[in-house]
Write a protein that holds these residues in place. Sequence first.
Motif, PDB file in Angstrom:
ATOM      1  N   LYS A 224      75.706  52.589  43.795  1.00 62.59           N
ATOM      2  CA  LYS A 224      75.417  52.691  42.940  1.00 62.59           C
ATOM      3  C   LYS A 224      76.559  53.836  42.413  1.00 62.59           C
ATOM      4  N   LYS A 225      77.299  54.557  43.460  1.00 65.28           N
ATOM      5  CA  LYS A 225      78.084  55.548  43.637  1.00 65.28           C
ATOM      6  C   LYS A 225      79.261  54.377  44.265  1.00 65.28           C
ATOM      7  N   GLY A 226      78.812  53.552  45.672  1.00 63.61           N
ATOM      8  CA  GLY A 226      79.974  52.499  45.960  1.00 63.61           C
ATOM      9  C   GLY A 226      80.553  52.274  45.250  1.00 63.61           C
ATOM     10  N   PHE A 227      79.497  50.819  44.597  1.00 65.47           N
ATOM     11  CA  PHE A 227      80.468  50.410  43.388  1.00 65.47           C
ATOM     12  C   PHE A 227      81.715  50.902  42.360  1.00 65.47           C
ATOM     13  N   GLU A 228      80.492  51.694  42.119  1.00 66.29           N
ATOM     14  CA  GLU A 228      81.011  52.655  40.517  1.00 66.29           C
ATOM     15  C   GLU A 228      82.908  53.218  40.908  1.00 66.29           C
ATOM     16  N   ASP A 229      82.969  52.872  42.098  1.00 66.50           N
ATOM     17  CA  ASP A 229      84.428  54.022  42.843  1.00 66.50           C
ATOM     18  C   ASP A 229      85.159  52.566  43.059  1.00 66.50           C
ATOM     19  N   VAL A 230      84.801  51.547  43.111  1.00 63.72           N
ATOM     20  CA  VAL A 230      85.225  50.486  43.427  1.00 63.72           C
ATOM     21  C   VAL A 230      86.096  49.812  42.466  1.00 63.72           C
ATOM     22  N   PHE A 231      84.926  49.852  41.299  1.00 63.71           N
ATOM     23  CA  PHE A 231      84.713  48.214  40.060  1.00 63.71           C
ATOM     24  C   PHE A 231      85.598  49.409  38.706  1.00 63.71           C
ATOM     25  N   GLU A 232      84.839  50.920  39.128  1.00 60.40           N
ATOM     26  CA  GLU A 232      85.400  51.343  38.185  1.00 60.40           C
ATOM     27  C   GLU A 232      84.656  51.321  36.918  1.00 60.40           C
ATOM     28  N   GLU A 233      83.623  51.012  37.222  1.00 57.56           N
ATOM     29  CA  GLU A 233      82.544  50.355  35.843  1.00 57.56           C
ATOM     30  C   GLU A 233      81.230  51.784  36.370  1.00 57.56           C
ATOM     31  N   GLU A 234      80.159  51.787  35.160  1.00 59.29           N
ATOM     32  CA  GLU A 234      78.707  52.762  35.591  1.00 59.29           C
ATOM     33  C   GLU A 234      78.497  51.874  35.603  1.00 59.29           C
ATOM     34  N   VAL A 235      77.586  51.722  36.709  1.00 55.31           N
ATOM     35  CA  VAL A 235      76.009  51.549  37.579  1.00 55.31           C
ATOM     36  C   VAL A 235      75.159  51.316  37.134  1.00 55.31           C
ATOM     37  N   VAL A 236      74.028  50.791  35.728  1.00 56.71           N
ATOM     38  CA  VAL A 236      72.839  50.982  35.582  1.00 56.71           C
ATOM     39  C   VAL A 236      71.916  50.287  35.174  1.00 56.71           C
ATOM     40  N   LEU A 237      71.061  51.405  35.955  1.00 58.87           N
ATOM     41  CA  LEU A 237      69.413  50.505  36.122  1.00 58.87           C
ATOM     42  C   LEU A 237      69.356  49.163  35.301  1.00 58.87           C
ATOM     43  N   GLY A 238      68.763  48.294  35.790  1.00 64.71           N
ATOM     44  CA  GLY A 238      67.812  47.541  34.616  1.00 64.71           C
ATOM     45  C   GLY A 238      67.106  46.492  35.244  1.00 64.71           C
ATOM     46  N   GLU A 239      66.850  45.815  35.039  1.00 64.03           N
ATOM     47  CA  GLU A 239      65.432  44.527  35.406  1.00 64.03           C
ATOM     48  C   GLU A 239      66.015  43.153  34.939  1.00 64.03           C
ATOM     49  N   LEU A 240      65.250  42.030  35.698  1.00 63.59           N
ATOM     50  CA  LEU A 240      65.238  40.791  35.656  1.00 63.59           C
ATOM     51  C   LEU A 240      64.884  40.161  33.811  1.00 63.59           C
ATOM     52  N   SER A 241      66.156  39.479  32.658  1.00 68.15           N
ATOM     53  CA  SER A 241      65.454  39.398  31.617  1.00 68.15           C
ATOM     54  C   SER A 241      64.171  38.301  32.265  1.00 68.15           C
ATOM     55  N   PRO A 242      63.373  37.802  30.340  1.00 68.24           N
ATOM     56  CA  PRO A 242      62.849  36.947  30.919  1.00 68.24           C
ATOM     57  C   PRO A 242      63.620  35.455  30.633  1.00 68.24           C
ATOM     58  N   SER A 243      65.004  35.542  30.837  1.00 69.02           N
ATOM     59  CA  SER A 243      64.562  34.476  30.414  1.00 69.02           C
ATOM     60  C   SER A 243      65.708  33.905  32.522  1.00 69.02           C
ATOM     61  N   GLU A 244      65.782  34.671  33.104  1.00 73.95           N
ATOM     62  CA  GLU A 244      66.576  35.021  33.998  1.00 73.95           C
ATOM     63  C   GLU A 244      64.917  34.626  35.105  1.00 73.95           C
ATOM     64  N   ILE A 245      64.225  34.787  34.794  1.00 74.26           N
ATOM     65  CA  ILE A 245      62.656  34.576  35.542  1.00 74.26           C
ATOM     66  C   ILE A 245      62.071  33.253  35.105  1.00 74.26           C
ATOM     67  N   GLU A 246      62.417  32.969  34.174  1.00 71.71           N
ATOM     68  CA  GLU A 246      61.978  31.655  33.433  1.00 71.71           C
ATOM     69  C   GLU A 246      62.793  30.373  34.673  1.00 71.71           C
ATOM     70  N   LEU A 247      64.034  30.919  34.364  1.00 76.00           N
ATOM     71  CA  LEU A 247      65.097  30.144  35.532  1.00 76.00           C
ATOM     72  C   LEU A 247      64.782  29.824  36.541  1.00 76.00           C
ATOM     73  N   THR A 248      64.653  30.991  37.421  1.00 76.02           N
ATOM     74  CA  THR A 248      64.309  31.289  38.991  1.00 76.02           C
ATOM     75  C   THR A 248      63.450  30.764  39.070  1.00 76.02           C
ATOM     76  N   LYS A 249      62.225  30.167  38.010  1.00 77.46           N
ATOM     77  CA  LYS A 249      61.090  29.591  38.743  1.00 77.46           C
ATOM     78  C   LYS A 249      60.940  27.988  38.465  1.00 77.46           C
ATOM     79  N   LYS A 250      62.005  27.854  37.471  1.00 73.71           N
ATOM     80  CA  LYS A 250      62.195  26.297  37.363  1.00 73.71           C
ATOM     81  C   LYS A 250      63.603  26.077  38.862  1.00 73.71           C
ATOM     82  N   LEU A 251      63.753  26.914  38.737  1.00 72.91           N
ATOM     83  CA  LEU A 251      64.792  26.379  40.699  1.00 72.91           C
ATOM     84  C   LEU A 251      63.759  27.208  42.490  1.00 72.91           C
TER      85      LEU A 251
END
Length: 261
Positions: A224-251
């Motif tokens: 979080k700290k390292g990527f915020e410093d270099v990319f100058e964007e806020e790093v926010v905790l998230g999770e996989l979306s339902p469509s990402e999980i579905e696509l993972t199963k297909k792949l």
Amino acid sequence: MIRLIIDTYHMGSWNMACDLAIAKHVGKKVQPTTIRLYSWNLATLSIGRFQKIEDIDIDYLKKKYIDLVRRPTGGRAVLHHKEITYLFAANIDHPKLPKSVVGSYKVIAEALIKSMEELGIKCDMEKNKNNHNNTPACYDAPSIYEITVDKKKFIGSAQYRNESYVLQHGSIPQIFPLRDYVNLFKMPEDKKEKLYKHLEKRVIDINTLIGRTVDCEEMANAFKKGFEDVFEEEVVLGELSPSEIELTKKLVDKFEINLDD
């Protein structure tokens, strides 16, 4: 905003499919730039997108219950065991990433170095394009802009990009399984011993550097700290979306390698 997903342990084919599913969503701008931190259910050897399976000792894999998977990225064989693996996926038009593989590799390396500093690990990045020895082992020499400590390879990474996204993932070893790694390759015993002695002097892990291992939450805070410093964007905790999980199963089938074939 950069989404940070703290994931858990998965089989190798799921991990590779999930990385690709995330990158495809990021490429379509359905999801933001994403970091995923994860581990592996079983010790798993991943081989590069175009690497020959003939290089690998399948009988040794079976004997040691080591899984085998093919990565969506290039490069050579990596044994994932006691480690934390990272994915970084960005849209191809990300303003902080140059249009070349090497250029974007450098920027991501800068973020990785900043992240490791949060753990008390002072790293460098390899400045030279090294010639690898004639082996299928990823760790015999650091590639340009890979992360090193005292000239020893620390974080090995691989990247794939197309017209939509940049997908980079890499291995951050907690304890490097050196003997198993060397034994996985088809080569005469004297060459294995030579490779082992070579790698002993060329690789390093977290436990050696700071005398302990790091859990995923601590690593996430560092990223979080390292990527915020270099990319100058806020790093926010998230999770996989339902469509990402579905696509993972297909792949998943795309990355599975049947050891009995």
